[in-house]
Write a protein that holds these residues in place. Structure first.
Motif, PDB file in Angstrom:
ATOM      1  N   ASN A  59       0.826  -1.198   0.000  1.00 50.69           N
ATOM      2  CA  ASN A  59       0.000   0.000   0.000  1.00 50.69           C
ATOM      3  C   ASN A  59       0.865   1.255   0.000  1.00 50.69           C
ATOM      4  O   ASN A  59       0.602   2.209  -0.728  1.00 50.69           O
ATOM      5  CB  ASN A  59      -0.936  -0.011   1.214  1.00 50.69           C
ATOM      6  N   ARG A  60       1.918   1.256   0.804  1.00 54.54           N
ATOM      7  CA  ARG A  60       2.828   2.398   0.849  1.00 54.54           C
ATOM      8  C   ARG A  60       3.541   2.570  -0.501  1.00 54.54           C
ATOM      9  O   ARG A  60       3.746   3.688  -0.956  1.00 54.54           O
ATOM     10  CB  ARG A  60       3.858   2.220   1.955  1.00 54.54           C
ATOM     11  N   ASP A  61       3.884   1.462  -1.137  1.00 51.34           N
ATOM     12  CA  ASP A  61       4.538   1.518  -2.438  1.00 51.34           C
ATOM     13  C   ASP A  61       3.608   2.113  -3.487  1.00 51.34           C
ATOM     14  O   ASP A  61       4.011   2.932  -4.317  1.00 51.34           O
ATOM     15  CB  ASP A  61       5.006   0.128  -2.849  1.00 51.34           C
ATOM     16  N   VAL A  62       2.345   1.719  -3.458  1.00 47.00           N
ATOM     17  CA  VAL A  62       1.351   2.262  -4.392  1.00 47.00           C
ATOM     18  C   VAL A  62       1.172   3.759  -4.146  1.00 47.00           C
ATOM     19  O   VAL A  62       1.103   4.550  -5.092  1.00 47.00           O
ATOM     20  CB  VAL A  62       0.010   1.506  -4.256  1.00 47.00           C
ATOM     21  N   GLN A  63       1.115   4.168  -2.879  1.00 47.81           N
ATOM     22  CA  GLN A  63       0.977   5.588  -2.563  1.00 47.81           C
ATOM     23  C   GLN A  63       2.173   6.379  -3.087  1.00 47.81           C
ATOM     24  O   GLN A  63       2.008   7.480  -3.623  1.00 47.81           O
ATOM     25  CB  GLN A  63       0.842   5.790  -1.053  1.00 47.81           C
ATOM     26  N   ARG A  64       3.372   5.839  -2.939  1.00 47.97           N
ATOM     27  CA  ARG A  64       4.566   6.517  -3.420  1.00 47.97           C
ATOM     28  C   ARG A  64       4.532   6.619  -4.947  1.00 47.97           C
ATOM     29  O   ARG A  64       4.883   7.650  -5.515  1.00 47.97           O
ATOM     30  CB  ARG A  64       5.815   5.777  -2.965  1.00 47.97           C
ATOM     31  N   GLY A  65       4.121   5.559  -5.612  1.00 46.38           N
ATOM     32  CA  GLY A  65       4.014   5.598  -7.068  1.00 46.38           C
ATOM     33  C   GLY A  65       2.995   6.611  -7.542  1.00 46.38           C
ATOM     34  O   GLY A  65       3.226   7.334  -8.520  1.00 46.38           O
ATOM     35  N   ASN A  66       1.873   6.678  -6.853  1.00 41.37           N
ATOM     36  CA  ASN A  66       0.845   7.666  -7.203  1.00 41.37           C
ATOM     37  C   ASN A  66       1.354   9.085  -6.994  1.00 41.37           C
ATOM     38  O   ASN A  66       1.068   9.987  -7.788  1.00 41.37           O
ATOM     39  CB  ASN A  66      -0.429   7.437  -6.394  1.00 41.37           C
ATOM     40  N   ALA A  67       2.097   9.318  -5.912  1.00 40.97           N
ATOM     41  CA  ALA A  67       2.654  10.646  -5.648  1.00 40.97           C
ATOM     42  C   ALA A  67       3.666  11.028  -6.725  1.00 40.97           C
ATOM     43  O   ALA A  67       3.701  12.172  -7.185  1.00 40.97           O
ATOM     44  CB  ALA A  67       3.305  10.682  -4.269  1.00 40.97           C
ATOM     45  N   ALA A  68       4.476  10.073  -7.153  1.00 37.69           N
ATOM     46  CA  ALA A  68       5.454  10.342  -8.212  1.00 37.69           C
ATOM     47  C   ALA A  68       4.753  10.637  -9.531  1.00 37.69           C
ATOM     48  O   ALA A  68       5.144  11.564 -10.259  1.00 37.69           O
ATOM     49  CB  ALA A  68       6.399   9.161  -8.368  1.00 37.69           C
ATOM     50  N   ALA A  69       3.715   9.881  -9.845  1.00 42.36           N
ATOM     51  CA  ALA A  69       2.968  10.105 -11.087  1.00 42.36           C
ATOM     52  C   ALA A  69       2.289  11.473 -11.064  1.00 42.36           C
ATOM     53  O   ALA A  69       2.269  12.185 -12.078  1.00 42.36           O
ATOM     54  CB  ALA A  69       1.932   9.000 -11.281  1.00 42.36           C
ATOM     55  N   LYS A  70       1.767  11.853  -9.919  1.00 39.25           N
ATOM     56  CA  LYS A  70       1.109  13.157  -9.791  1.00 39.25           C
ATOM     57  C   LYS A  70       2.114  14.291  -9.974  1.00 39.25           C
ATOM     58  O   LYS A  70       1.831  15.276 -10.665  1.00 39.25           O
ATOM     59  CB  LYS A  70       0.444  13.266  -8.418  1.00 39.25           C
ATOM     60  N   ASP A  72       4.960  14.129 -11.647  1.00 36.42           N
ATOM     61  CA  ASP A  72       5.373  14.132 -13.049  1.00 36.42           C
ATOM     62  C   ASP A  72       4.305  14.771 -13.934  1.00 36.42           C
ATOM     63  O   ASP A  72       4.625  15.534 -14.847  1.00 36.42           O
ATOM     64  CB  ASP A  72       5.654  12.710 -13.534  1.00 36.42           C
ATOM     65  N   ARG A  73       3.042  14.462 -13.669  1.00 39.73           N
ATOM     66  CA  ARG A  73       1.943  15.047 -14.426  1.00 39.73           C
ATOM     67  C   ARG A  73       1.904  16.561 -14.256  1.00 39.73           C
ATOM     68  O   ARG A  73       1.711  17.304 -15.221  1.00 39.73           O
ATOM     69  CB  ARG A  73       0.617  14.431 -13.965  1.00 39.73           C
ATOM     70  N   ALA A  74       2.079  17.027 -13.018  1.00 41.69           N
ATOM     71  CA  ALA A  74       2.060  18.463 -12.751  1.00 41.69           C
ATOM     72  C   ALA A  74       3.207  19.162 -13.482  1.00 41.69           C
ATOM     73  O   ALA A  74       3.027  20.239 -14.056  1.00 41.69           O
ATOM     74  CB  ALA A  74       2.145  18.726 -11.253  1.00 41.69           C
ATOM     75  N   GLN A  75       4.400  18.546 -13.480  1.00 39.07           N
ATOM     76  CA  GLN A  75       5.538  19.135 -14.172  1.00 39.07           C
ATOM     77  C   GLN A  75       5.307  19.164 -15.673  1.00 39.07           C
ATOM     78  O   GLN A  75       5.600  20.152 -16.343  1.00 39.07           O
ATOM     79  CB  GLN A  75       6.805  18.340 -13.851  1.00 39.07           C
ATOM     80  N   ARG A  76       4.752  18.089 -16.218  1.00 40.20           N
ATOM     81  CA  ARG A  76       4.470  18.031 -17.652  1.00 40.20           C
ATOM     82  C   ARG A  76       3.414  19.067 -18.039  1.00 40.20           C
ATOM     83  O   ARG A  76       3.542  19.766 -19.047  1.00 40.20           O
ATOM     84  CB  ARG A  76       4.017  16.624 -18.036  1.00 40.20           C
TER      85      ARG A  76
END
Length: 89
Positions: A59-70, A72-76
């Motif tokens: 669950n923590r790994d999924v949360q970290r992945g979601n935070a990274a994707a968010k 990256d999306r904001a930067q893009r």
């Protein structure tokens, strides 16, 4: 006038700092989700190696992945907005 050794050393140090900052842009700090995953899962009185512990870590790994994707999306989105917005002085 030739630059002396200290001026060259300062310039080289500044260049190294700038390049190091660019190289570490994609690293996600541990503090982005709070504390260490192991410490958080152990704080919930979950035994290491149990299915609850594994689920907590996943669950923590999924949360970290979601935070990274968010992030990256904001930067893009920001870069696309900057490219597509005409300059108006």
């Amino acid at each position: 006038m030739r630059p002396n050794i200290s001026t060259r050393l300062i310039a080289l140090t500044l260049a190294a700092l700038v390049l190091a900052a660019c190289a570490s842009r994609n690293e996600i700090p541990v503090s982005s989700l709070g504390e260490d995953d192991d410490a958080i899962c152990r704080a919930n009185n979950v035994a290491v190696g149990s299915s609850e512990y594994v689920a907590c870590r996943k669950n923590r790994d999924v949360q970290r992945g979601n935070a990274a994707a968010k992030a990256d999306r904001a930067q893009r989105n920001l870069s696309e907005t900057m490219i597509n917005t005409p300059y108006k002085p």
